[in-house]
Motif scaffolding. Sequence first.
Motif, PDB file in Angstrom:
ATOM      1  N   PHE A   1     -59.197  62.754  36.835  1.00  0.00           N
ATOM      2  CA  PHE A   1     -58.953  63.498  37.774  1.00  0.00           C
ATOM      3  C   PHE A   1     -59.137  63.220  39.261  1.00  0.00           C
ATOM      4  CE2 PHE A   1     -61.000  65.126  33.544  1.00  0.00           C
ATOM      5  CZ  PHE A   1     -59.304  66.337  33.023  1.00  0.00           C
ATOM      6  N   ILE A   2     -60.517  62.219  39.392  1.00  0.00           N
ATOM      7  CA  ILE A   2     -60.427  61.781  40.690  1.00  0.00           C
ATOM      8  C   ILE A   2     -59.045  61.049  41.416  1.00  0.00           C
ATOM      9  CG2 ILE A   2     -61.787  59.914  41.718  1.00  0.00           C
ATOM     10  CD1 ILE A   2     -64.168  60.517  40.229  1.00  0.00           C
ATOM     11  N   GLY A   3     -58.315  60.875  40.530  1.00  0.00           N
ATOM     12  CA  GLY A   3     -56.965  60.463  40.776  1.00  0.00           C
ATOM     13  C   GLY A   3     -56.021  61.231  41.776  1.00  0.00           C
ATOM     14  N   VAL A   4     -56.142  62.417  41.232  1.00  0.00           N
ATOM     15  CA  VAL A   4     -55.145  62.815  42.166  1.00  0.00           C
ATOM     16  C   VAL A   4     -55.786  63.091  43.100  1.00  0.00           C
ATOM     17  CG1 VAL A   4     -54.678  65.199  42.476  1.00  0.00           C
ATOM     18  CG2 VAL A   4     -54.590  63.972  40.050  1.00  0.00           C
ATOM     19  N   TRP A   5     -56.801  63.515  43.771  1.00  0.00           N
ATOM     20  CA  TRP A   5     -57.697  62.817  45.021  1.00  0.00           C
ATOM     21  C   TRP A   5     -57.191  61.783  45.962  1.00  0.00           C
ATOM     22  CZ3 TRP A   5     -62.134  65.637  41.721  1.00  0.00           C
ATOM     23  CH2 TRP A   5     -62.105  67.639  42.453  1.00  0.00           C
ATOM     24  N   LEU A   6     -57.965  60.872  45.200  1.00  0.00           N
ATOM     25  CA  LEU A   6     -57.519  59.416  45.746  1.00  0.00           C
ATOM     26  C   LEU A   6     -56.243  59.014  46.127  1.00  0.00           C
ATOM     27  CD1 LEU A   6     -59.058  56.761  43.038  1.00  0.00           C
ATOM     28  CD2 LEU A   6     -60.244  57.567  45.269  1.00  0.00           C
ATOM     29  N   ASP A   7     -54.947  59.791  45.630  1.00  0.00           N
ATOM     30  CA  ASP A   7     -53.126  60.115  45.452  1.00  0.00           C
ATOM     31  C   ASP A   7     -53.442  60.618  47.071  1.00  0.00           C
ATOM     32  OD1 ASP A   7     -52.682  57.747  44.756  1.00  0.00           O
ATOM     33  OD2 ASP A   7     -52.276  59.141  42.746  1.00  0.00           O
ATOM     34  N   ARG A   8     -54.344  61.567  47.447  1.00  0.00           N
ATOM     35  CA  ARG A   8     -54.045  63.199  48.156  1.00  0.00           C
ATOM     36  C   ARG A   8     -55.394  62.174  49.952  1.00  0.00           C
ATOM     37  NH1 ARG A   8     -55.416  69.051  46.192  1.00  0.00           N
ATOM     38  NH2 ARG A   8     -54.005  69.450  45.063  1.00  0.00           N
ATOM     39  N   TRP A   9     -56.069  61.141  49.590  1.00  0.00           N
ATOM     40  CA  TRP A   9     -56.920  60.931  50.667  1.00  0.00           C
ATOM     41  C   TRP A   9     -56.278  59.553  51.175  1.00  0.00           C
ATOM     42  CZ3 TRP A   9     -62.419  62.601  47.569  1.00  0.00           C
ATOM     43  CH2 TRP A   9     -62.167  64.102  47.410  1.00  0.00           C
ATOM     44  N   ASN A  10     -56.954  59.500  52.220  1.00  0.00           N
ATOM     45  CA  ASN A  10     -56.823  58.603  53.348  1.00  0.00           C
ATOM     46  C   ASN A  10     -57.802  57.045  52.479  1.00  0.00           C
ATOM     47  OD1 ASN A  10     -58.430  55.898  54.791  1.00  0.00           O
ATOM     48  ND2 ASN A  10     -56.275  56.712  56.269  1.00  0.00           N
ATOM     49  N   ARG A  11     -57.267  55.964  51.299  1.00  0.00           N
ATOM     50  CA  ARG A  11     -57.537  55.382  50.525  1.00  0.00           C
ATOM     51  C   ARG A  11     -58.382  54.371  51.444  1.00  0.00           C
ATOM     52  NH1 ARG A  11     -52.497  54.027  47.311  1.00  0.00           N
ATOM     53  NH2 ARG A  11     -51.935  55.332  46.648  1.00  0.00           N
ATOM     54  N   LYS A  12     -58.304  53.542  52.711  1.00  0.00           N
ATOM     55  CA  LYS A  12     -59.640  53.380  53.314  1.00  0.00           C
ATOM     56  C   LYS A  12     -61.179  54.313  53.323  1.00  0.00           C
ATOM     57  CE  LYS A  12     -60.032  52.178  57.130  1.00  0.00           C
ATOM     58  NZ  LYS A  12     -59.253  51.442  58.952  1.00  0.00           N
ATOM     59  N   LYS A  13     -60.711  55.316  54.177  1.00  0.00           N
ATOM     60  CA  LYS A  13     -61.845  56.193  53.941  1.00  0.00           C
ATOM     61  C   LYS A  13     -62.854  56.941  52.536  1.00  0.00           C
ATOM     62  CE  LYS A  13     -59.542  58.484  58.341  1.00  0.00           C
ATOM     63  NZ  LYS A  13     -59.062  59.643  58.699  1.00  0.00           N
ATOM     64  N   THR A  14     -61.648  56.928  51.866  1.00  0.00           N
ATOM     65  CA  THR A  14     -62.618  56.911  50.779  1.00  0.00           C
ATOM     66  C   THR A  14     -63.372  56.049  49.997  1.00  0.00           C
ATOM     67  OG1 THR A  14     -60.292  58.065  49.646  1.00  0.00           O
ATOM     68  CG2 THR A  14     -61.689  57.565  48.250  1.00  0.00           C
ATOM     69  N   MET A  15     -62.433  54.647  50.214  1.00  0.00           N
ATOM     70  CA  MET A  15     -63.759  53.318  50.225  1.00  0.00           C
ATOM     71  C   MET A  15     -64.765  53.698  50.387  1.00  0.00           C
ATOM     72  SD  MET A  15     -60.470  50.661  49.861  1.00  0.00           S
ATOM     73  CE  MET A  15     -61.967  49.452  49.777  1.00  0.00           C
ATOM     74  N   ILE A  16     -64.799  53.844  51.747  1.00  0.00           N
ATOM     75  CA  ILE A  16     -66.216  53.928  52.875  1.00  0.00           C
ATOM     76  C   ILE A  16     -67.250  54.675  52.331  1.00  0.00           C
ATOM     77  CG2 ILE A  16     -66.648  53.986  55.348  1.00  0.00           C
ATOM     78  CD1 ILE A  16     -64.510  52.608  56.190  1.00  0.00           C
ATOM     79  N   ILE A  17     -67.095  55.975  52.342  1.00  0.00           N
ATOM     80  CA  ILE A  17     -67.480  57.368  52.000  1.00  0.00           C
ATOM     81  C   ILE A  17     -68.226  57.015  50.468  1.00  0.00           C
ATOM     82  CG2 ILE A  17     -67.213  59.811  51.481  1.00  0.00           C
ATOM     83  CD1 ILE A  17     -65.455  60.192  53.486  1.00  0.00           C
ATOM     84  N   ALA A  18     -67.368  56.517  49.945  1.00  0.00           N
ATOM     85  CA  ALA A  18     -68.012  56.178  48.067  1.00  0.00           C
ATOM     86  C   ALA A  18     -68.752  54.589  48.431  1.00  0.00           C
ATOM     87  CB  ALA A  18     -66.908  56.245  47.152  1.00  0.00           C
ATOM     88  N   ASP A  19     -68.607  53.743  49.423  1.00  0.00           N
ATOM     89  CA  ASP A  19     -69.632  53.402  49.512  1.00  0.00           C
ATOM     90  C   ASP A  19     -70.452  53.279  50.048  1.00  0.00           C
ATOM     91  OD1 ASP A  19     -70.225  50.691  48.382  1.00  0.00           O
ATOM     92  OD2 ASP A  19     -69.251  49.420  50.006  1.00  0.00           O
ATOM     93  N   SER A  20     -70.589  54.525  51.037  1.00  0.00           N
ATOM     94  CA  SER A  20     -71.910  54.457  51.695  1.00  0.00           C
ATOM     95  C   SER A  20     -72.922  55.605  50.886  1.00  0.00           C
ATOM     96  CB  SER A  20     -71.903  55.393  53.499  1.00  0.00           C
ATOM     97  OG  SER A  20     -70.760  54.584  54.052  1.00  0.00           O
ATOM     98  N   ALA A  21     -72.265  56.496  49.918  1.00  0.00           N
ATOM     99  CA  ALA A  21     -72.710  57.465  48.984  1.00  0.00           C
ATOM    100  C   ALA A  21     -73.897  56.213  47.952  1.00  0.00           C
ATOM    101  CB  ALA A  21     -71.757  58.143  48.483  1.00  0.00           C
ATOM    102  N   ILE A  22     -73.012  55.668  47.725  1.00  0.00           N
ATOM    103  CA  ILE A  22     -73.820  54.850  46.364  1.00  0.00           C
ATOM    104  C   ILE A  22     -75.432  53.947  46.716  1.00  0.00           C
ATOM    105  CG2 ILE A  22     -73.456  52.270  45.164  1.00  0.00           C
ATOM    106  CD1 ILE A  22     -70.482  52.831  44.914  1.00  0.00           C
TER     107      ILE A  22
END
Length: 401
Positions: free
Chosen positions: A61-82
């Motif tokens: 289900f997350i894959g749908v959002w990944l294709d909508r969102w900016n991939r670089k920003k997604t990586m940065i936000i996810a890594d920051s959450a971890i």
Amino acid sequence: MQHQWKKAFAIIFSGQIFSILTTSMVQFSIIWHLTETTGSASVLMIAGLAGFLPQAILGPFIGVWLDRWNRKKTMIIADSAIAFFSLVLGLYFFFGEPSLAFVYLILMIRSIASAFHAPAFQAAIPLLAPEEQLTRVAGWQQMVFSFSNVIGPALGIAVYSATSLGTVLFLDVAGALIANIMLLFVSIHQPKTETLQTPSFLNEFKLGWDAFIKVKPIVLITMATAVFGIVFMPLATLFPFMTLSYFGRGGYSASIVEAVFGIGMIIGGVMLSVLASKWKDITYMSLSLALIGLTCVVSGLLSKEAFVLFVILSFFMGSAAPFFNGPYMAMIQRAFEPAMLGRVISLVTSVMLLSSPIGLLLAGPIVNRYGVQVWFFWSGVVIILTGIFIFFRFKRMRVEL
């Protein structure tokens, strides 16, 4: 153009080294802490489930959002959450001993964030590298991952032994910060998504699913990978347990096994990047499974005095791993349009991850009753048979992937 894409990956991977290194330190330290304080394979299996299951369930289900969102920003936000939840757990360990339930909770939250980060990174690679270089890039990625995992366990056990698990978790925060800063210097162009009259989560999910099932060779190899995951993924958690309970060794011996496995992966990654175009991807994958399976079988037959031989087998097991992981992801990256990759990669990642909890659930009771070496032996048998199956199945299909 040739120089630009290589420069981009040099910047990305230089940052990822720190993030993967500190993550490796945390993963090994937590596993060792639970091994040392509880001595229970079941506790290790539950910890593994907490780390795998959320990512496996949410992935498609997350894959749908990944294709909508900016991939670089997604990586940065996810890594920051971890990193943030590493900080929370680190503070808890710094001031006292958290309950197992709290540790499991943090592992679950980190797993959710990882469900966004890893597929976003894989889906961004074809936007930077030429198609004919994807297997070579996969080899580079395996080298970065392996290098970090060589040093990670040794550093993790050293810092853990000298200070505390909390300190190791604080270092994970610093690693994520460095990785995110390096990402800021790279431009990743977002692919153009398909045009829908009415944007719909279910419609976009269905488009990704339909794209996946149309490529039959990828479906077949994903099913085979799920079988491989069920029997092999528990070994990542059981390696320290094998060292402690079967061979009667301590934490430093366990870190040596992890380090040697990682050195093997580095060499395997180098070989893959050099030999990327020599054979078909499926040939590399089949040979990889055959070697991994053989080393597992022999490991399960070792006597308790043969720890040195176990270390040697771990090296060959590690050297074979990049020849499966790298070509498999390169096959997927070539087979689908960039705008669809987030959904497809999340889907196949979830299949692999969902197979891991199944393996963990099976491994816990079996290891507790029959011993860890039994799981090594029979997992090796299944892995060898899986490698033979996909080689002859693809040969019959005569596909070019």
